[in-house]
Design an enzyme around this catalytic site. Structure first.
Site, PDB file in Angstrom:
ATOM      1  N   CYS A 281       1.569  -1.223  15.352  1.00  0.00           N
ATOM      2  CA  CYS A 281       1.482  -0.969  13.910  1.00  0.00           C
ATOM      3  C   CYS A 281       0.863  -2.170  13.196  1.00  0.00           C
ATOM      4  O   CYS A 281       1.318  -3.305  13.375  1.00  0.00           O
ATOM      5  CB  CYS A 281       2.888  -0.704  13.372  1.00  0.00           C
ATOM      6  SG  CYS A 281       2.970  -0.535  11.587  1.00  0.00           S
TER       7      CYS A 281
ATOM      8  N   CYS B 123       6.410  -6.690   7.073  1.00  0.00           N
ATOM      9  CA  CYS B 123       7.505  -6.132   7.871  1.00  0.00           C
ATOM     10  C   CYS B 123       7.962  -7.176   8.875  1.00  0.00           C
ATOM     11  O   CYS B 123       7.150  -7.951   9.381  1.00  0.00           O
ATOM     12  CB  CYS B 123       7.024  -4.872   8.604  1.00  0.00           C
ATOM     13  SG  CYS B 123       8.355  -4.008   9.482  1.00  0.00           S
TER      14      CYS B 123
ATOM     15  N   CYS C  74       6.479  -4.276  15.490  1.00  0.00           N
ATOM     16  CA  CYS C  74       6.152  -3.215  16.446  1.00  0.00           C
ATOM     17  C   CYS C  74       4.697  -3.424  16.888  1.00  0.00           C
ATOM     18  O   CYS C  74       3.821  -3.654  16.053  1.00  0.00           O
ATOM     19  CB  CYS C  74       6.322  -1.844  15.822  1.00  0.00           C
ATOM     20  SG  CYS C  74       8.034  -1.491  15.352  1.00  0.00           S
TER      21      CYS C  74
ATOM     22  N   CYS D  70      -1.216   6.753   9.898  1.00  0.00           N
ATOM     23  CA  CYS D  70       0.037   6.222  10.425  1.00  0.00           C
ATOM     24  C   CYS D  70      -0.203   4.926  11.193  1.00  0.00           C
ATOM     25  O   CYS D  70      -1.017   4.882  12.115  1.00  0.00           O
ATOM     26  CB  CYS D  70       0.649   7.278  11.335  1.00  0.00           C
ATOM     27  SG  CYS D  70       2.182   6.758  12.078  1.00  0.00           S
TER      28      CYS D  70
ATOM     29  N   CYS E 131       3.225   8.796   0.680  1.00  0.00           N
ATOM     30  CA  CYS E 131       3.764   7.929   1.722  1.00  0.00           C
ATOM     31  C   CYS E 131       3.943   6.553   1.091  1.00  0.00           C
ATOM     32  O   CYS E 131       2.963   5.931   0.676  1.00  0.00           O
ATOM     33  CB  CYS E 131       2.799   7.868   2.902  1.00  0.00           C
ATOM     34  SG  CYS E 131       3.301   6.682   4.160  1.00  0.00           S
TER      35      CYS E 131
ATOM     36  N   GLU F 290       0.803  -1.223   0.000  1.00  0.00           N
ATOM     37  CA  GLU F 290       0.000   0.000   0.000  1.00  0.00           C
ATOM     38  C   GLU F 290       0.837   1.276   0.000  1.00  0.00           C
ATOM     39  O   GLU F 290       1.953   1.304   0.529  1.00  0.00           O
ATOM     40  CB  GLU F 290      -0.940  -0.002   1.226  1.00  0.00           C
ATOM     41  CG  GLU F 290      -1.978  -1.108   1.129  1.00  0.00           C
ATOM     42  CD  GLU F 290      -2.970  -1.154   2.278  1.00  0.00           C
ATOM     43  OE1 GLU F 290      -4.046  -1.739   2.075  1.00  0.00           O
ATOM     44  OE2 GLU F 290      -2.685  -0.627   3.376  1.00  0.00           O
TER      45      GLU F 290
END
Length: 350
Positions: free
Chosen positions: A122, A115, A119, A341, A108, A95
């Site tokens: 997220c 990933c 974290c 975010c 962005c 994305e």
């Protein structure tokens, strides 16, 4: 006999391409034409290169692939933010987001499919890392988002932030090569000063950026101002503690003099007290940082965190200001389409 794997045509330099055409018995200037199609005119396939003869196009298709990224789905937020899900040539999804404000239009972009950093706050951290994006795929993200910007706002992108899916510094070579193409006069010609690479904190690679004398800005996702709390939400802190990051950022600054920003998401009753603000100030004073971005938390399905009250946010900001910290509160954009975010997760939109 197994058929040879065709080479991605965008991995060729202009010199490689000239050598290819000379070997073919063609004029050298054909290489420049192809190169322009690939980077300036952003051709999505070889057939689009209309100033080349049919014979040359056929030969190029026999010898090379052009694995361009395509837009899979697009969502439009009520605040003007646009989230796109892109599909790679091998069927992966990733994305990117177009974020317009009055003064700028920002892309962005993602650097990995999924990933590996996990974290806790997220959404991308809950997706396994499938692979790194290649440099030309990252370039395509910017091209496609720029086309949206021109179509919707009538102007080109003004800024790029590497704050989408993945950890850019764990895909170091491709990210740097993509930025080289984005900033090149025969690419998108964008100033590196308008590009920010955001990292969860890979100290060794931050130093490497200094050694490579990069020209873009760097943002560190801090999100907690002591090792105990940071370790709790960001496992990367085990191998890259705050002290090692302070030293790496100082090294980066000494080498490049580039702008450094701290990113700090406020979580209710976790890192939003004035004692937390004090610890943040201590870190800020040890690094030549230009800015601390205080970010509004965007809740996600899997995480236990919540947003602090408006009063708490204001008190935190006021305390930073009183202590002469250059801090800015960043309100989230695109929350209604999971584009804010920490929310990028390739959710199915059908």
């Amino acid at each position: 006999m197994a058929k040879a794997v065709k080479q991605n045509i965008r991995t060729l330099s202009l010199r490689d391409m000239e050598a290819y055409f000379e070997e073919m018995g063609e004029k050298k200037f054909r290489a420049k034409q192809v190169y322009e199609w690939l980077w300036l005119k952003q051709a999505q396939d070889i057939e689009a290169m209309t100033n080349l003869s049919k014979e040359i196009r056929t030969k190029l298709k026999e010898d090379f692939t052009l694995p361009a990224l395509t837009v899979d789905t697009t969502q439009y937020s009520s605040d003007g933010t646009v989230k796109s899900r892109f599909r790679t040539h091998d069927g992966h999804l990733v994305e990117g987001v177009l974020i317009p404000t009055e003064s700028r239009v920002t892309a962005c972009v993602s650097s990995q499919i999924g990933c590996s950093l996990s974290c806790k706050f997220c959404a991308t951290g809950y997706i396994d890392r499938k692979r790194n994006l290649d440099f030309d795929e990252i370039y395509d993200e910017v091209v496609l988002i720029n086309q949206q910007s021109e179509r919707i706002h009538g102007k080109k992108l003004t800024n790029i932030v590497f704050m989408g899916m993945g950890e850019p510094l764990l895909n170091y070579k491709n990210v740097l090569k993509a930025i080289e193409r984005i900033t090149s006069p025969d690419g998108l010609g964008m100033s590196p000063r308008r590009i920010t690479v955001s990292t969860a904190g890979v100290a060794k690679q931050i130093r490497q950026l200094g050694d490579d004398n990069v020209k873009f800005k760097l943002a560190l996702s801090l999100h907690a101002a002591n090792d105990r709390k940071r370790h709790e939400i960001m496992p990367i802190n085990d191998s890259n503690n705050i002290q090692s990051l302070i030293e790496a950022l100082n090294y980066f600054y000494k080498k490049t003099k580039n702008e450094i920003t701290f990113e700090y998401i406020l979580f209710n009753n976790f890192n939003d007290s004035l004692m937390d603000a004090d610890e943040l100030i201590k870190i800020y004073r040890q690094v030549p940082a230009d800015l601390v971005n205080i970010i509004e938390y965007n809740p996600i399905d899997f995480a236990k965190f919540t947003k602090p009250t408006e009063e708490k946010v204001e008190a935190f900001m006021a305390y930073l200001e009183k202590n002469r910290v250059n801090a800015r509160l960043r309100r989230s954009r695109g929350k209604d389409i999971d584009a804010a975010c920490g929310q990028l997760a390739n959710k199915d939109t059908h």
